[in-house]
Design a protein around this motif. Structure first.
Motif, PDB file in Angstrom:
ATOM      1  N   GLU A  83     -10.572  -8.809   0.716  1.00 58.12           N
ATOM      2  CA  GLU A  83     -10.675  -9.907  -0.237  1.00 58.12           C
ATOM      3  C   GLU A  83      -9.602  -9.852  -1.316  1.00 58.12           C
ATOM      4  N   LYS A  84      -9.159  -8.678  -1.628  1.00 64.98           N
ATOM      5  CA  LYS A  84      -8.223  -8.522  -2.733  1.00 64.98           C
ATOM      6  C   LYS A  84      -6.940  -7.869  -2.221  1.00 64.98           C
ATOM      7  N   GLU A  85      -5.822  -8.368  -2.739  1.00 66.73           N
ATOM      8  CA  GLU A  85      -4.530  -7.791  -2.349  1.00 66.73           C
ATOM      9  C   GLU A  85      -3.954  -7.043  -3.545  1.00 66.73           C
ATOM     10  N   PHE A  86      -3.489  -5.824  -3.310  1.00 70.18           N
ATOM     11  CA  PHE A  86      -2.889  -5.003  -4.351  1.00 70.18           C
ATOM     12  C   PHE A  86      -1.375  -5.003  -4.169  1.00 70.18           C
ATOM     13  N   ASN A  87      -0.661  -5.337  -5.231  1.00 66.87           N
ATOM     14  CA  ASN A  87       0.802  -5.268  -5.208  1.00 66.87           C
ATOM     15  C   ASN A  87       1.264  -3.935  -5.797  1.00 66.87           C
ATOM     16  N   PHE A  88       2.346  -3.424  -5.258  1.00 69.34           N
ATOM     17  CA  PHE A  88       2.866  -2.139  -5.701  1.00 69.34           C
ATOM     18  C   PHE A  88       4.320  -2.283  -6.154  1.00 69.34           C
ATOM     19  N   SER A  89       4.689  -1.490  -7.140  1.00 71.45           N
ATOM     20  CA  SER A  89       6.117  -1.328  -7.414  1.00 71.45           C
ATOM     21  C   SER A  89       6.629  -0.313  -6.396  1.00 71.45           C
ATOM     22  N   VAL A  90       7.860  -0.488  -5.961  1.00 73.46           N
ATOM     23  CA  VAL A  90       8.413   0.360  -4.905  1.00 73.46           C
ATOM     24  C   VAL A  90       9.710   0.992  -5.393  1.00 73.46           C
ATOM     25  N   THR A  91       9.805   2.304  -5.232  1.00 76.57           N
ATOM     26  CA  THR A  91      11.037   3.026  -5.543  1.00 76.57           C
ATOM     27  C   THR A  91      11.537   3.688  -4.269  1.00 76.57           C
ATOM     28  N   LEU A  92      12.765   3.380  -3.903  1.00 71.44           N
ATOM     29  CA  LEU A  92      13.409   4.086  -2.802  1.00 71.44           C
ATOM     30  C   LEU A  92      14.168   5.254  -3.419  1.00 71.44           C
ATOM     31  N   SER A  93      13.839   6.467  -2.995  1.00 69.11           N
ATOM     32  CA  SER A  93      14.472   7.668  -3.528  1.00 69.11           C
ATOM     33  C   SER A  93      15.323   8.316  -2.439  1.00 69.11           C
TER      34      SER A  93
END
Length: 192
Positions: A83-93
């Motif tokens: 029911e709910k979508e979680f957005n994430f910040s993404v870091t490519l290391s």
């Protein structure tokens, strides 16, 4: 009589104070402009030489090692109820693990869940010094990739080196504070 002479000297002096700079400007103004243009031309030429050297960097080295790496990047995920979508910040290391040699990142591309490629993260080869790290960040508000987002990274080196550690780190906002670490996977080894 003396006052007239003194007045003429003042008028001539004032005239010379105005005339000499004007003569100098008219006489040497074009030359000064030409010198300024020449300096700008030299700077532009110098910048072009540097850009050519940078863009030819990969052509001039003898590649002894390299890889193409696929890195999953979960820009968003649905909750277990769906029911709910979680957005994430993404870091490519990207971490150069070799203590003695640099590596060259030749390209970094980002793809969304549908496989659509977005603009590249780098426009020219990027050198990562021994034991150094470079990070590339997508904010949560830019999380347009979905659950199947990924990075595709290509790196090379002019000597045999330790494999770099390339991974994506995803962080969710409070109150839950979700975090995911996703290691890169070698898709192809680049050999001489």
């Amino acid at each position: 009589m003396m006052q007239k002479l003194f007045l003429y000297i003042q008028i001539i002096g004032a005239f010379l104070l105005v005339a000499i700079p004007l003569i100098f400007i008219f006489r040497f103004g074009n030359q000064i402009s030409n010198i300024s243009s020449s300096i700008k031309g030299i700077q532009s030429s110098h910048e072009q030489v540097i850009e050519t050297i940078k863009s030819d960097a990969l052509n001039d080295i003898q590649i002894m090692a390299g890889q193409e790496i696929y890195v999953p990047a979960y820009a968003s995920l649905k909750s277990y109820e769906g029911e709910k979508e979680f957005n994430f910040s993404v870091t490519l290391s990207i971490r150069n693990t070799d203590p003695g040699h640099s590596i060259i990142i030749s390209s970094i591309d980002f793809y969304n869940s549908e496989g659509a490629k977005f603009q590249p993260f780098i426009q020219e080869p990027l050198i990562i010094k021994p034991m150094a790290t470079n990070d590339f960040y997508l904010s949560k508000s830019e999380s347009f990739g979905g659950s199947g987002a990924n990075f595709y990274v290509e790196w090379v080196a002019d000597t045999l080196v330790n494999e770099p550690v390339i991974e994506a780190i995803m962080l969710g906002a409070a109150p839950h504070g979700y975090s995911i670490v996703s290691p890169g996977r070698v898709v192809k080894n680049i050999l001489p």
